[in-house]
Structure formats: structure tokens, C-alpha cells
Write an enzyme that holds these catalytic residues in place. Structure first.
Site, PDB file in Angstrom:
ATOM      1  N   ASP A  86      52.509 -18.536  28.791  1.00 37.56           N
ATOM      2  CA  ASP A  86      51.788 -17.552  29.587  1.00 37.56           C
ATOM      3  C   ASP A  86      50.925 -16.642  28.718  1.00 37.56           C
ATOM      4  O   ASP A  86      51.134 -16.524  27.510  1.00 37.56           O
ATOM      5  CB  ASP A  86      52.773 -16.700  30.392  1.00 37.56           C
ATOM      6  CG  ASP A  86      53.709 -15.909  29.482  1.00 37.56           C
ATOM      7  OD1 ASP A  86      54.290 -16.528  28.565  1.00 37.56           O
ATOM      8  OD2 ASP A  86      53.854 -14.687  29.668  1.00 37.56           O
ATOM      9  N   GLU A  87      49.987 -15.985  29.357  1.00 37.87           N
ATOM     10  CA  GLU A  87      49.167 -14.919  28.765  1.00 37.87           C
ATOM     11  C   GLU A  87      48.613 -15.316  27.395  1.00 37.87           C
ATOM     12  O   GLU A  87      48.752 -14.594  26.411  1.00 37.87           O
ATOM     13  CB  GLU A  87      49.997 -13.634  28.664  1.00 37.87           C
ATOM     14  CG  GLU A  87      50.448 -13.113  30.022  1.00 37.87           C
ATOM     15  CD  GLU A  87      51.254 -11.839  29.940  1.00 37.87           C
ATOM     16  OE1 GLU A  87      51.089 -10.974  30.831  1.00 37.87           O
ATOM     17  OE2 GLU A  87      52.064 -11.702  29.009  1.00 37.87           O
ATOM     18  N   VAL A  88      47.969 -16.463  27.348  1.00 35.23           N
ATOM     19  CA  VAL A  88      47.425 -16.968  26.083  1.00 35.23           C
ATOM     20  C   VAL A  88      45.950 -16.578  25.971  1.00 35.23           C
ATOM     21  O   VAL A  88      45.100 -17.075  26.716  1.00 35.23           O
ATOM     22  CB  VAL A  88      47.583 -18.504  25.987  1.00 35.23           C
ATOM     23  CG1 VAL A  88      46.975 -19.018  24.682  1.00 35.23           C
ATOM     24  CG2 VAL A  88      49.059 -18.882  26.075  1.00 35.23           C
TER      25      VAL A  88
END
Length: 525
Positions: A318-320
Site C-alpha cells: 500500500d501507499e507506494v
């Protein structure tokens, strides 16, 4: 509407009518599939015994025997049971447990169903438990423990409303709770207390978000400098500590899901091994161009496979923010040479990490961004972990992938303004009506992210809101209340039960992790 009366021993507390109660006043949490009861009172023998004749699992089995002994201790509330029952014909001598499987291995999808019956008469009187597995029997023990009450006048344990006949099984096979030990370290004793309360609530997966960008507290023998990223020398978990958590949870019927969140959320990895990061100034995501990155992931998962025996491993994803890859010259050069843009490199990283996990016998779980970006290009065994909100789960199952629901607007425990009522009413199958697709929702999970919790306040932030979600995940949809007011009194009683068992559960009336606003009974707060 008349007042709802909730009895605890000889204390009777009147709850306001608008707090509600079930019509039949069955005070069990979570509510079983079916319940019938009578009107007789039994008294537990001081020599309350476990019988296992006819069972394929011996009474000497550590899991069954230990579970029974823990249950008896809960029922007695660590008090001296001094009273002598003189009345004949109403003494409950023990429980006769029949487990149909001789295999006590804990695995995903193990049969957790049970039947619990307690007759009103007999010579002697024994309650009966039938379960397909020892873990169903453990759930029966938890239900039985909630039927018992201390009588402070006679110093005995009473069981009211016999005969009881309870049939029960979980609605979902995955019923999880996430704890985060990167943002704040949680001592082993605290983790064990969380596990205990999960067992009381019939949750069955502890999602251990062990590491993140802030700290790397766990020992990795293959790459021993990784835990240089711990906050301090003392805020660490050894391999033996991790094994202890897995064993402690396992004998209570709880699997431990380990997570490494890659390629983002990994700055702490670079304290021990700086070459894992794109550069000193641009530290996330992990360096996709460096083969050493994938060797380290391989080593971590190889070490994990010796400790964490659950079918799944969580790989994050996530949240890359991939901007570091194009601003770091050597990574940008690698991208050009491999004819990849940032998105393609992100996909390459996620799929390669999944392949490494598969090599070590795991099926991957990834946060929903991986599905939102790559859809059916993910490993077909991927479980997509929904968190951003509603609407994703129907898309996941329509694509034929499995899904765990944790939508942050309803099931994030660090959102202190989310009430227990919202936790209770959050339905994992919203907008999913096709039975084949409904089966792909394997369950749900409440998430206790660690930015604002440590050992001082984690319990009252988790409970009782997690218990509200636990009933949603356990109890059949048709048995769930359409209005949370109808279960307020029952949840209040369960919260008080948690308090008596040493769990620092917050008042039902408090938002988030609030405290009592004034004097009064536990049942009214």
C-alpha cells in the site's frame, strides 16, 4: 417499554429501556446460531471435571485440557469457591466433550462448529459438548463460561436457565484483529492479553503488523542487522518471542498472520542495510533495481516460514510513492534498461515478492492498492485486503479473487470517533448478492494501528468496539440486530465481563477509548 434486567450473581441492575436487550434476554456474546433454554438452576461442583470418553481427541491433549482449565479459572474468577452444595439432583459435575477429529493442528478453515447441551437433571449431571475439532470445543468452553455466575451469598458458581441447547458455528472463516508493533512497541505480556480477549470474543486471526518505516523490532537470523532499526535495544522481539506468541495464540485457536509491508513503509530496513534504500535522501520504496532487496525479502520469508505456520503471509503493497525510483540515478537507469515505467516497476516488485512468498509455502495477502492498480495480474491466490473504503470488495470478488474487509471508515480502531455501533453495523457483504462471490469474502478484520497506542492504552482502544465487529463476523446475518440499540445491554454485560477478566475494555457509552464519566455500575457505562 419495560426495563431490561441483567443479573450478575445476586446483583440486579436496571438498564434504561432505550439501551435495549434481546427479547429472550440471552446474555451471550457473540450470539450463537441457535439457543434454547429452560428455567432450572444448577450448581457447579467444586470438583468440576472434564470427561472425554468417546472422543477421538484424548482428554490428555494439551490444547483441550488447558482450555478446560483456563475456562474453569475464568468461571471462578480467581476466587475461592467455599460453598457446599447440599441440594441433591442439581449439581453439574462437569463437561463431557466429544471431539470427532484426532488432529489438533490449527489451520485456516478448520471446523470451529460445536454443540453445547446442559441437561437440567441426571445422576450425575454432565454438560455435553460435540465438536468437529478441538477448536470448536474451545469456543464451546467460552460460551459455557458466559452461562455461569458467582453467587456471593453461598460462595458457589451457578448456572441458570438449564436445560440449555446451543448449536453454533462462525459465519466467516477469517475474523481478524491487527496490531501494529512498529509505531509503538508492544510488550509480549500486552500482546498475550490482546490474544486472551480475542479468544473470549471468538476472533481467530491476529494480524501482526510487525515492522514499518518507523521501526524494525524483530530478529531475522538470515539478516541480523535488520533489527538495528528497532527503536531501542530493549524494544525488540527475538525469534523465541515470536514463537511464544504463535504458540500462545495457537492453543487458543488463533492463527498469527505476519506482515512485511513492501515495497513502501520500509525506511527502517535501511538502518541495518543502507543499500536497500534508493538513496540516503530518498528512502522509499525499497530499491527495485537492487537484487539484494529481493534476497533480503527471501531471507525474511524463509525465517518467517519456520515460525509463522499460517497459510497466509501479508506483503503489504500500500501507499507506494515511486518518485524515489525516478529521482535516484541508478534506479532510473535500471528502469530504462528494463523498459519499465514507475507503475510497471511497482507491479514487478509486488509480483516478485508474491513469487518469493509462494516459494516458502505462503499464499499472499496484499492491501487493496495492488488490486486497484494491477487487478487480475496478481497471483490468482492473492487475498485482497480492502481498507480504503466501500465499493472495492464487490470489484475484487467479481474478478474472482478473495477479499478481507477492513474499510477504514468503520473498522479502524485508531479512528476514535468511530463508535461501536458503527463497528457492529458494518456488513462485509454489502452490495455482493451472488452466492459464489459472497464466498470469496473470507471475512473481516479490525485494525489497531499503533500511532497513538502503546501498552498503556491499547486494550481500551480495542475493546469493546472490536467485540462489536466480532459478533458481525461470527453470528448469522439473520440473527444480527438491525438496530444496535437492541444489543447495547448485552454488549455492556460482555464489556463488564472483560473487565472482570482483567481486560481494560472501555465503557460502552464512551467514544473511542473514553473513560467513565461518573460513578455508577459498570453495566450502565
Amino acid at each position: 417499554m419495560p426495563l431490561a434486567l441483567v443479573a450478575v450473581g445476586f446483583v440486579v441492575v436496571a438498564l434504561l429501556a432505550n439501551s435495549g436487550a434481546l427479547a429472550d434476554d440471552v446474555n451471550l456474546w457473540p450470539m450463537p446460531v441457535s439457543v434454547s433454554r429452560g428455567s432450572h438452576t444448577l450448581y457447579l461442583s467444586r470438583d468440576f471435571a472434564l470427561k472425554t470418553d468417546g472422543s477421538k481427541l484424548s482428554g490428555e491433549s494439551g490444547i483441550l485440557k488447558d482450555g478446560f482449565e483456563r475456562m474453569v479459572e475464568l468461571v471462578r474468577e480467581s476466587r475461592a469457591i467455599e460453598g457446599h452444595v447440599k441440594t441433591s439432583g442439581n449439581v453439574l459435575a462437569g463437561l463431557h466433550v466429544v471431539v470427532s477429529s484426532s488432529d489438533d493442528a490449527l489451520y485456516y478453515g478448520v471446523d470451529e462448529s460445536y454443540k453445547l447441551s446442559i441437561p437440567a437433571s441426571g445422576d450425575p449431571i454432565y454438560g455435553h459438548i460435540e465438536a468437529a475439532s478441538v477448536y470448536g470445543a474451545l469456543h464451546a468452553f467460552q460460551t459455557f463460561s458466559q452461562l455461569c455466575n458467582l453467587n456471593f451469598k453461598t460462595r458457589t458458581v451457578e448456572l441458570h436457565a438449564a436445560p440449555w441447547d446451543i448449536h453454533d458455528q462462525p459465519r466467516f472463516s477469517y475474523r481478524g484483529l491487527l496490531i501494529d508493533t512498529s509505531r509503538h512497541y508492544q510488550p509480549l505480556s500486552t500482546i498475550k492479553k490482546v490474544i486472551d480477549a480475542m479468544a473470549y470474543s471468538k476472533l481467530n486471526v491476529l494480524h501482526w503488523h510487525i515492522v514499518d518505516r518507523e521501526s524494525f523490532p524483530i530478529e531475522i537470523p538470515s539478516y541480523p542487522k535488520l533489527w538495528n532499526g528497532a527503536y531501542s535495544y530493549y524494544e525488540r522481539y527475538t525469534v523465541a518471542d515470536a514463537q511464544e506468541v504463535v504458540q500462545y495464540a495457537g492453543i487458543r485457536g488463533i492463527n498469527v498472520l505476519a506482515e512485511i509491508d513492501v515495497p513502501g513503509h520500509a525506511t527502517s530496513w535501511g538502518i541495518g542495510y543502507p543499500s536497500l534504500l534508493p538513496s540516503a535522501k530518498c528512502q522509499e520504496p525499497l530499491d527495485v533495481s537492487n537484487e539484494f532487496t529481493f534476497k533480503v525479502i527471501d531471507g525474511i520469508l524463509a525465517d518467517f516460514s519456520k515460525v509463522f505456520k499460517f497459510k497466509f503471509v501479508h506483503l503489504g503493497g500500500d501507499e507506494v510513492d515511486t518518485s524515489c525510483w525516478v529521482t535516484s540515478p541508478h534506479v532510473k537507469k535500471w528502469l530504462v534498461n528494463h523498459k519499465m515505467n514507475e507503475s510497471e516497476a511497482y507491479k514487478y516488485f509486488v509480483l516478485r515478492a508474491q513469487s518469493i512468498a509462494a516459494k516458502h509455502g505462503y499464499e499472499p495477502i496484499n492491501w487493496e492498492e495492488t488490486f486497484n492498480n494491477f487487478g487480475n495480474e496478481l497471483n490468482p491466490k492473492t487475498v485482497v485486503h480492502n481498507w480504503l473504503g466501500g465499493g472495492v470488495a464487490p470489484k475484487v470478488v467479481a474478478a474472482g479473487l478473495r477479499c478481507i474487509v477492513s474499510n477504514q471508515d468503520k473498522w479502524y480502531l485508531d479512528h476514535l470517533d468511530t463508535t461501536w455501533q458503527e463497528f457492529y453495523m458494518n456488513e462485509p457483504l454489502t452490495n455482493i448478492s451472488i452466492p459464489k462471490q459472497q464466498k470469496l469474502i473470507i471475512g473481516g478484520e479490525v485494525c489497531m494501528w499503533g500511532e497513538t497506542v502503546d501498552a498503556s492504552n491499547i486494550e481500551q482502544t480495542i475493546w469493546p468496539r472490536a467485540a462489536a465487529a466480532a459478533e458481525r463476523l461470527w453470528t448469522p446475518l439473520e440473527k444480527l440486530a438491525n438496530d444496535p440499540k437492541l444489543v447495547t445491554a448485552r454488549l455492556a454485560r460482555f464489556r463488564c465481563l472483560l473487565n472482570r477478566r482483567g481486560v481494560a475494555a472501555a465503557p460502552v457509552s464512551a467514544p473511542g477509548r473514553g473513560a467513565p464519566l461518573g460513578k455508577g455500575s459498570c453495566l450502565e457505562q
